[in-house]
Enzyme design. Structure first.
Site, mmCIF file in Angstrom:
data_model
loop_
_atom_site.group_PDB
_atom_site.id
_atom_site.type_symbol
_atom_site.label_atom_id
_atom_site.label_comp_id
_atom_site.label_asym_id
_atom_site.label_seq_id
_atom_site.Cartn_x
_atom_site.Cartn_y
_atom_site.Cartn_z
ATOM 1 N N LYS A 10 2.719 3.923 42.984
ATOM 2 C CA LYS A 10 1.926 3.444 44.118
ATOM 3 C C LYS A 10 1.450 4.629 44.975
ATOM 4 O O LYS A 10 1.910 5.767 44.768
ATOM 5 C CB LYS A 10 2.769 2.457 44.927
ATOM 6 C CG LYS A 10 3.082 1.148 44.179
ATOM 7 C CD LYS A 10 3.893 0.197 45.057
ATOM 8 C CE LYS A 10 4.104 -1.147 44.398
ATOM 9 N NZ LYS A 10 4.854 -2.087 45.279
ATOM 10 N N TYR A 50 -2.409 -8.777 42.849
ATOM 11 C CA TYR A 50 -1.365 -9.432 43.639
ATOM 12 C C TYR A 50 -1.699 -10.886 43.960
ATOM 13 O O TYR A 50 -1.234 -11.423 44.970
ATOM 14 C CB TYR A 50 -1.102 -8.637 44.918
ATOM 15 C CG TYR A 50 -0.277 -7.376 44.694
ATOM 16 C CD1 TYR A 50 0.977 -7.441 44.068
ATOM 17 C CD2 TYR A 50 -0.728 -6.129 45.112
ATOM 18 C CE1 TYR A 50 1.744 -6.299 43.867
ATOM 19 C CE2 TYR A 50 0.034 -4.981 44.917
ATOM 20 C CZ TYR A 50 1.270 -5.076 44.291
ATOM 21 O OH TYR A 50 2.034 -3.944 44.103
ATOM 22 N N PHE A 58 2.989 -11.099 53.964
ATOM 23 C CA PHE A 58 2.867 -9.648 53.775
ATOM 24 C C PHE A 58 1.624 -9.254 52.968
ATOM 25 O O PHE A 58 1.387 -8.065 52.727
ATOM 26 C CB PHE A 58 4.121 -9.078 53.100
ATOM 27 C CG PHE A 58 4.431 -9.651 51.725
ATOM 28 C CD1 PHE A 58 3.807 -9.168 50.585
ATOM 29 C CD2 PHE A 58 5.352 -10.687 51.591
ATOM 30 C CE1 PHE A 58 4.103 -9.694 49.325
ATOM 31 C CE2 PHE A 58 5.661 -11.222 50.330
ATOM 32 C CZ PHE A 58 5.026 -10.728 49.197
ATOM 33 N N ARG A 86 11.897 -2.855 34.378
ATOM 34 C CA ARG A 86 12.275 -3.547 35.627
ATOM 35 C C ARG A 86 13.673 -3.145 36.069
ATOM 36 O O ARG A 86 13.922 -2.926 37.252
ATOM 37 C CB ARG A 86 12.214 -5.075 35.447
ATOM 38 C CG ARG A 86 10.833 -5.689 35.538
ATOM 39 C CD ARG A 86 10.078 -5.401 36.803
ATOM 40 N NE ARG A 86 10.628 -5.966 38.007
ATOM 41 C CZ ARG A 86 9.897 -6.275 39.089
ATOM 42 N NH1 ARG A 86 8.571 -6.092 39.102
ATOM 43 N NH2 ARG A 86 10.450 -6.750 40.165
ATOM 44 N N THR A 92 13.295 -5.048 44.385
ATOM 45 C CA THR A 92 12.038 -4.922 45.140
ATOM 46 C C THR A 92 12.247 -4.225 46.480
ATOM 47 O O THR A 92 11.444 -3.378 46.881
ATOM 48 C CB THR A 92 11.416 -6.319 45.371
ATOM 49 O OG1 THR A 92 11.167 -6.928 44.099
ATOM 50 C CG2 THR A 92 10.127 -6.233 46.162
ATOM 51 N N ARG A 103 13.668 3.079 42.724
ATOM 52 C CA ARG A 103 13.568 2.704 44.145
ATOM 53 C C ARG A 103 14.848 3.052 44.894
ATOM 54 O O ARG A 103 14.806 3.472 46.059
ATOM 55 C CB ARG A 103 13.260 1.209 44.259
ATOM 56 C CG ARG A 103 11.807 0.862 43.892
ATOM 57 C CD ARG A 103 11.642 -0.621 43.659
ATOM 58 N NE ARG A 103 10.244 -1.042 43.553
ATOM 59 C CZ ARG A 103 9.877 -2.242 43.107
ATOM 60 N NH1 ARG A 103 10.792 -3.125 42.726
ATOM 61 N NH2 ARG A 103 8.590 -2.554 43.039
ATOM 62 N N ASN A 113 7.714 1.014 48.388
ATOM 63 C CA ASN A 113 8.742 1.048 47.335
ATOM 64 C C ASN A 113 8.308 1.776 46.061
ATOM 65 O O ASN A 113 8.825 1.536 44.981
ATOM 66 C CB ASN A 113 9.285 -0.358 47.060
ATOM 67 C CG ASN A 113 8.224 -1.318 46.589
ATOM 68 O OD1 ASN A 113 7.068 -0.928 46.402
ATOM 69 N ND2 ASN A 113 8.594 -2.564 46.368
ATOM 70 N N HIS A 116 5.360 0.063 40.903
ATOM 71 C CA HIS A 116 5.161 -1.317 40.446
ATOM 72 C C HIS A 116 5.478 -1.370 38.959
ATOM 73 O O HIS A 116 5.189 -0.425 38.223
ATOM 74 C CB HIS A 116 3.705 -1.758 40.653
ATOM 75 C CG HIS A 116 3.395 -3.042 39.924
ATOM 76 N ND1 HIS A 116 3.636 -4.276 40.483
ATOM 77 C CD2 HIS A 116 2.939 -3.271 38.668
ATOM 78 C CE1 HIS A 116 3.326 -5.210 39.587
ATOM 79 N NE2 HIS A 116 2.898 -4.624 38.478
ATOM 80 N N GLU A 129 -1.633 -7.647 33.171
ATOM 81 C CA GLU A 129 -1.828 -6.491 34.053
ATOM 82 C C GLU A 129 -2.446 -5.316 33.297
ATOM 83 O O GLU A 129 -3.283 -4.595 33.837
ATOM 84 C CB GLU A 129 -0.493 -6.111 34.711
ATOM 85 C CG GLU A 129 -0.043 -7.196 35.686
ATOM 86 C CD GLU A 129 1.293 -6.915 36.369
ATOM 87 O OE1 GLU A 129 1.997 -5.960 35.980
ATOM 88 O OE2 GLU A 129 1.625 -7.677 37.299
HETATM 89 O O1 CDP Z 1 7.042 -5.285 43.123
HETATM 90 P P1 CDP Z 1 7.982 -6.410 42.762
HETATM 91 O O2 CDP Z 1 7.537 -7.179 41.537
HETATM 92 O O3 CDP Z 1 9.413 -5.940 42.666
HETATM 93 O O4 CDP Z 1 8.004 -7.427 43.995
HETATM 94 P P2 CDP Z 1 7.063 -8.675 44.335
HETATM 95 O O5 CDP Z 1 7.941 -9.740 44.894
HETATM 96 O O6 CDP Z 1 6.177 -9.031 43.189
HETATM 97 O O7 CDP Z 1 6.185 -8.120 45.532
HETATM 98 C C1 CDP Z 1 5.110 -7.252 45.297
HETATM 99 C C2 CDP Z 1 5.134 -6.150 46.345
HETATM 100 O O8 CDP Z 1 4.883 -6.703 47.619
HETATM 101 C C3 CDP Z 1 6.466 -5.430 46.496
HETATM 102 O O9 CDP Z 1 6.669 -4.413 45.538
HETATM 103 C C4 CDP Z 1 6.340 -4.869 47.902
HETATM 104 O O10 CDP Z 1 5.540 -3.678 47.876
HETATM 105 C C5 CDP Z 1 5.554 -5.950 48.616
HETATM 106 N N1 CDP Z 1 6.378 -6.867 49.407
HETATM 107 C C6 CDP Z 1 6.423 -6.714 50.771
HETATM 108 O O11 CDP Z 1 5.795 -5.801 51.309
HETATM 109 N N2 CDP Z 1 7.188 -7.579 51.539
HETATM 110 C C7 CDP Z 1 7.885 -8.566 50.963
HETATM 111 N N3 CDP Z 1 8.609 -9.393 51.727
HETATM 112 C C8 CDP Z 1 7.848 -8.729 49.570
HETATM 113 C C9 CDP Z 1 7.084 -7.862 48.810
HETATM 114 MG MG MG Z 2 6.077 -8.538 41.170
#
Ligand code: CDP
Ligand code: MG
Length: 152
Positions: A10, A50, A58, A86, A92, A103, A113, A116, A129
């Site tokens: 990122k 996204y 968010f 993963r 996350t 992370r 974080n 991705h 993706e």
């Molecule tokens: O990236 P990952 O698949 O682990 O998490 P996600 O639940 O798909 O969320 C995508 C991205 O949104 C996260 O990697 C964070 O950068 C952001 N996020 C956030 O800013 N605040 C949250 N409460 C959840 C996710």
């Molecule tokens: Mg995700």
């Protein structure tokens, strides 16, 4: 089963000089880099990537963050690649990510974080993706010289 998965350093990772570290960890594990490019994500691509989070509180901050600077988009291939990557990136929220994960070793904040990776619990997310970020001709099919020593 061997599969391909999408991974992205990122904007925070690019700015903090963590691209090499991320690539190195995946390479060391035995995964094979089959595509990679530095690129800017525009709002349209961010919204598509996204889409599942469109209605979350968010979402706007997330789109702002991911479009704020260059990213390094990658495709990695290997046995069970999506699930293995993963587990290597960690939770996350970096505050909950185990030490030893990307992370857990390189981030502190949920909104920054560093990496991705496609969700292994979302069937087809990896190929979806990959399609969104890469043309098929940008991905190479080749053998790593160590493959006979990585797999039985
Ligand atoms: O990236 P990952 O698949 O682990 O998490 P996600 O639940 O798909 O969320 C995508 C991205 O949104 C996260 O990697 C964070 O950068 C952001 N996020 C956030 O800013 N605040 C949250 N409460 C959840 C996710
Ligand atoms: Mg995700």
């Amino acid at each position: 089963m061997s599969e391909r998965t999408f991974v992205m350093a990122k904007p925070d990772a690019v700015q903090r000089g963590l691209v090499g570290e991320i690539v190195s960890r995946l390479e060391d594990r035995g995964l094979k880099l089959v595509g990679g490019k530095v690129m800017a994500i525009d709002r349209e691509l961010a919204e598509q990537h996204y889409a599942e989070h469109r209605d979350k509180g968010f979402f706007e901050d997330l789109v702002g963050f991911i479009t704020a600077g260059p990213v390094f988009a990658m495709v990695w291939a290997g046995e069970d690649a999506t699930r293995q990557v993963r587990s290597m990136i960690g939770d996350t929220d970096p505050a909950d990510a185990d030490p030893g994960t990307i992370r857990g070793d390189h981030a502190l904040d949920l909104g920054r974080n560093v990496v991705h990776a496609s969700d292994h619990e979302d069937a087809g997310a990896n190929e979806r993706e990959i399609d969104l970020f890469f043309e098929e001709h940008e991905l190479l099919d080749y053998e790593r010289v160590d493959e006979t020593w990585l797999y039985e």
